[in-house]
Design a protein around this motif. Sequence first.
Motif, PDB file in Angstrom:
ATOM      1  N   THR A  67      38.731  37.881  37.159  1.00 60.06           N
ATOM      2  CA  THR A  67      39.631  37.145  37.210  1.00 60.06           C
ATOM      3  C   THR A  67      40.724  36.069  37.318  1.00 60.06           C
ATOM      4  OG1 THR A  67      37.488  35.576  38.820  1.00 60.06           O
ATOM      5  CG2 THR A  67      39.610  34.195  37.582  1.00 60.06           C
ATOM      6  N   TRP A  68      40.902  36.655  35.600  1.00 54.95           N
ATOM      7  CA  TRP A  68      41.742  36.864  34.931  1.00 54.95           C
ATOM      8  C   TRP A  68      42.989  38.165  34.669  1.00 54.95           C
ATOM      9  CZ3 TRP A  68      44.682  33.209  32.356  1.00 54.95           C
ATOM     10  CH2 TRP A  68      45.251  33.643  31.336  1.00 54.95           C
ATOM     11  N   LEU A  69      42.311  39.004  34.999  1.00 57.42           N
ATOM     12  CA  LEU A  69      43.376  40.181  35.452  1.00 57.42           C
ATOM     13  C   LEU A  69      44.206  39.339  36.667  1.00 57.42           C
ATOM     14  CD1 LEU A  69      44.161  42.944  34.525  1.00 57.42           C
ATOM     15  CD2 LEU A  69      42.201  44.003  36.261  1.00 57.42           C
ATOM     16  N   GLU A  70      43.644  39.655  37.455  1.00 60.27           N
ATOM     17  CA  GLU A  70      44.395  38.957  38.722  1.00 60.27           C
ATOM     18  C   GLU A  70      45.712  38.242  38.318  1.00 60.27           C
ATOM     19  OE1 GLU A  70      43.577  37.243  43.492  1.00 60.27           O
ATOM     20  OE2 GLU A  70      42.456  37.142  41.870  1.00 60.27           O
ATOM     21  N   HIS A  71      45.179  37.167  37.842  1.00 57.75           N
ATOM     22  CA  HIS A  71      46.110  36.033  36.832  1.00 57.75           C
ATOM     23  C   HIS A  71      46.839  36.328  36.213  1.00 57.75           C
ATOM     24  CE1 HIS A  71      46.976  31.744  35.799  1.00 57.75           C
ATOM     25  NE2 HIS A  71      47.952  32.370  34.628  1.00 57.75           N
ATOM     26  N   LEU A  72      46.824  37.556  35.180  1.00 55.91           N
ATOM     27  CA  LEU A  72      47.730  38.537  34.801  1.00 55.91           C
ATOM     28  C   LEU A  72      49.023  38.935  35.186  1.00 55.91           C
ATOM     29  CD1 LEU A  72      45.799  39.502  31.254  1.00 55.91           C
ATOM     30  CD2 LEU A  72      47.321  38.038  31.409  1.00 55.91           C
ATOM     31  N   LEU A  73      48.315  39.269  36.687  1.00 53.80           N
ATOM     32  CA  LEU A  73      48.750  40.535  36.856  1.00 53.80           C
ATOM     33  C   LEU A  73      50.271  39.668  37.853  1.00 53.80           C
ATOM     34  CD1 LEU A  73      46.672  43.283  38.228  1.00 53.80           C
ATOM     35  CD2 LEU A  73      49.039  44.073  36.694  1.00 53.80           C
ATOM     36  N   TYR A  74      49.566  38.731  38.861  1.00 57.12           N
ATOM     37  CA  TYR A  74      50.192  37.579  38.831  1.00 57.12           C
ATOM     38  C   TYR A  74      51.437  36.726  38.244  1.00 57.12           C
ATOM     39  CZ  TYR A  74      51.721  33.597  41.776  1.00 57.12           C
ATOM     40  OH  TYR A  74      52.506  32.553  42.248  1.00 57.12           O
ATOM     41  N   SER A  75      50.786  36.430  37.318  1.00 55.12           N
ATOM     42  CA  SER A  75      51.959  36.541  35.933  1.00 55.12           C
ATOM     43  C   SER A  75      52.743  37.534  35.667  1.00 55.12           C
ATOM     44  CB  SER A  75      51.179  36.196  35.113  1.00 55.12           C
ATOM     45  OG  SER A  75      50.885  34.624  35.038  1.00 55.12           O
ATOM     46  N   PHE A  76      52.829  37.990  35.842  1.00 54.67           N
ATOM     47  CA  PHE A  76      53.563  40.001  35.384  1.00 54.67           C
ATOM     48  C   PHE A  76      54.566  39.989  36.550  1.00 54.67           C
ATOM     49  CE2 PHE A  76      51.136  40.599  32.172  1.00 54.67           C
ATOM     50  CZ  PHE A  76      50.923  40.203  31.089  1.00 54.67           C
ATOM     51  N   GLY A  77      54.401  39.425  38.295  1.00 52.47           N
ATOM     52  CA  GLY A  77      55.333  39.361  39.132  1.00 52.47           C
ATOM     53  C   GLY A  77      54.226  40.359  39.870  1.00 52.47           C
ATOM     54  N   CYS A  78      52.931  40.718  40.215  1.00 55.17           N
ATOM     55  CA  CYS A  78      52.071  41.240  41.174  1.00 55.17           C
ATOM     56  C   CYS A  78      51.808  40.266  42.651  1.00 55.17           C
ATOM     57  CB  CYS A  78      50.991  42.129  40.484  1.00 55.17           C
ATOM     58  SG  CYS A  78      51.719  43.374  39.624  1.00 55.17           S
ATOM     59  N   ASP A  79      52.137  41.037  43.244  1.00 58.29           N
ATOM     60  CA  ASP A  79      51.215  39.830  44.642  1.00 58.29           C
ATOM     61  C   ASP A  79      50.387  40.591  44.680  1.00 58.29           C
ATOM     62  OD1 ASP A  79      50.920  38.554  47.163  1.00 58.29           O
ATOM     63  OD2 ASP A  79      52.992  38.839  47.687  1.00 58.29           O
ATOM     64  N   THR A  80      49.432  40.005  44.421  1.00 59.54           N
ATOM     65  CA  THR A  80      47.552  40.710  44.484  1.00 59.54           C
ATOM     66  C   THR A  80      47.316  39.979  45.499  1.00 59.54           C
ATOM     67  OG1 THR A  80      47.062  38.443  43.085  1.00 59.54           O
ATOM     68  CG2 THR A  80      47.458  40.032  42.009  1.00 59.54           C
ATOM     69  N   LYS A  81      47.052  38.976  46.536  1.00 58.52           N
ATOM     70  CA  LYS A  81      46.826  38.885  47.269  1.00 58.52           C
ATOM     71  C   LYS A  81      47.383  39.690  49.172  1.00 58.52           C
ATOM     72  CE  LYS A  81      45.405  33.830  46.336  1.00 58.52           C
ATOM     73  NZ  LYS A  81      44.378  34.225  45.125  1.00 58.52           N
ATOM     74  N   LYS A  82      48.250  40.121  48.755  1.00 62.60           N
ATOM     75  CA  LYS A  82      49.054  40.293  49.466  1.00 62.60           C
ATOM     76  C   LYS A  82      48.458  42.633  49.239  1.00 62.60           C
ATOM     77  CE  LYS A  82      52.818  38.195  50.697  1.00 62.60           C
ATOM     78  NZ  LYS A  82      54.047  38.250  51.546  1.00 62.60           N
ATOM     79  N   ALA A  83      48.137  42.997  47.988  1.00 56.66           N
ATOM     80  CA  ALA A  83      48.037  44.221  47.668  1.00 56.66           C
ATOM     81  C   ALA A  83      46.217  43.882  47.830  1.00 56.66           C
ATOM     82  CB  ALA A  83      48.100  44.617  46.253  1.00 56.66           C
ATOM     83  N   LEU A  84      45.478  43.616  47.862  1.00 60.09           N
ATOM     84  CA  LEU A  84      44.478  43.243  47.880  1.00 60.09           C
ATOM     85  C   LEU A  84      43.917  43.944  49.312  1.00 60.09           C
ATOM     86  CD1 LEU A  84      41.104  43.720  47.269  1.00 60.09           C
ATOM     87  CD2 LEU A  84      40.984  40.723  47.046  1.00 60.09           C
ATOM     88  N   LYS A  85      44.874  42.081  50.019  1.00 54.08           N
ATOM     89  CA  LYS A  85      44.605  43.152  51.978  1.00 54.08           C
ATOM     90  C   LYS A  85      44.975  44.189  51.968  1.00 54.08           C
ATOM     91  CE  LYS A  85      45.824  40.000  56.027  1.00 54.08           C
ATOM     92  NZ  LYS A  85      46.949  41.584  56.608  1.00 54.08           N
ATOM     93  N   GLU A  86      46.175  44.764  51.486  1.00 51.90           N
ATOM     94  CA  GLU A  86      46.781  46.403  51.855  1.00 51.90           C
ATOM     95  C   GLU A  86      45.715  47.074  51.240  1.00 51.90           C
ATOM     96  OE1 GLU A  86      50.641  49.362  52.211  1.00 51.90           O
ATOM     97  OE2 GLU A  86      50.179  46.818  52.302  1.00 51.90           O
TER      98      GLU A  86
END
Length: 159
Positions: A67-86
């Motif tokens: 959960t924290w890793l997702e927040h970090l990646l999101y904070s660094f500009g990654c669209d984690t939700k769309k990436a996970l969906k793909e």
Amino acid sequence: MSSSAVKKFNYGIGSPPTMGDQYDVWKQLKLQAKLILEEANELVDACEDNDMTEALDAYCDIQYLNTWLEHLLYSFGCDTKKALKEVCENNTSKITTSYTYALMSKEVLEENSVPCYIDQTVYEGETLYCVKRQEDGKVLKLADHKRPTLEKFVSKEFK
């Protein structure tokens, strides 16, 4: 689990996402990866010991860290939700309703010296096939499998 509780904890211990140079970003991500690996190893140990309580503890710790890793990646500009969906859609392409396609995929893998077998299951009335590695049952990519395209979900500064 509340992602806001995970965020509060990490900010509370003085570990918010550091938006400094790339060195700081990678340092934070590397630490998180090492913590996840440590917990994953604890999960393996718990499973080897047939200890369900410790397995559950490791699972919870891994979820918390992810959960924290997702927040970090999101904070660094990654669209984690769309990436996970793909990635989820891509993983679904490792199963097929065609036995012929599974067999062809198995033959291609065996030509590349990968011992494997076809596994069949029924899900919601539909027969599904996948090819698994003989050694450990890992689901393998079918013929013509394409990797997910995740670059489009990464911030320009990290490409």
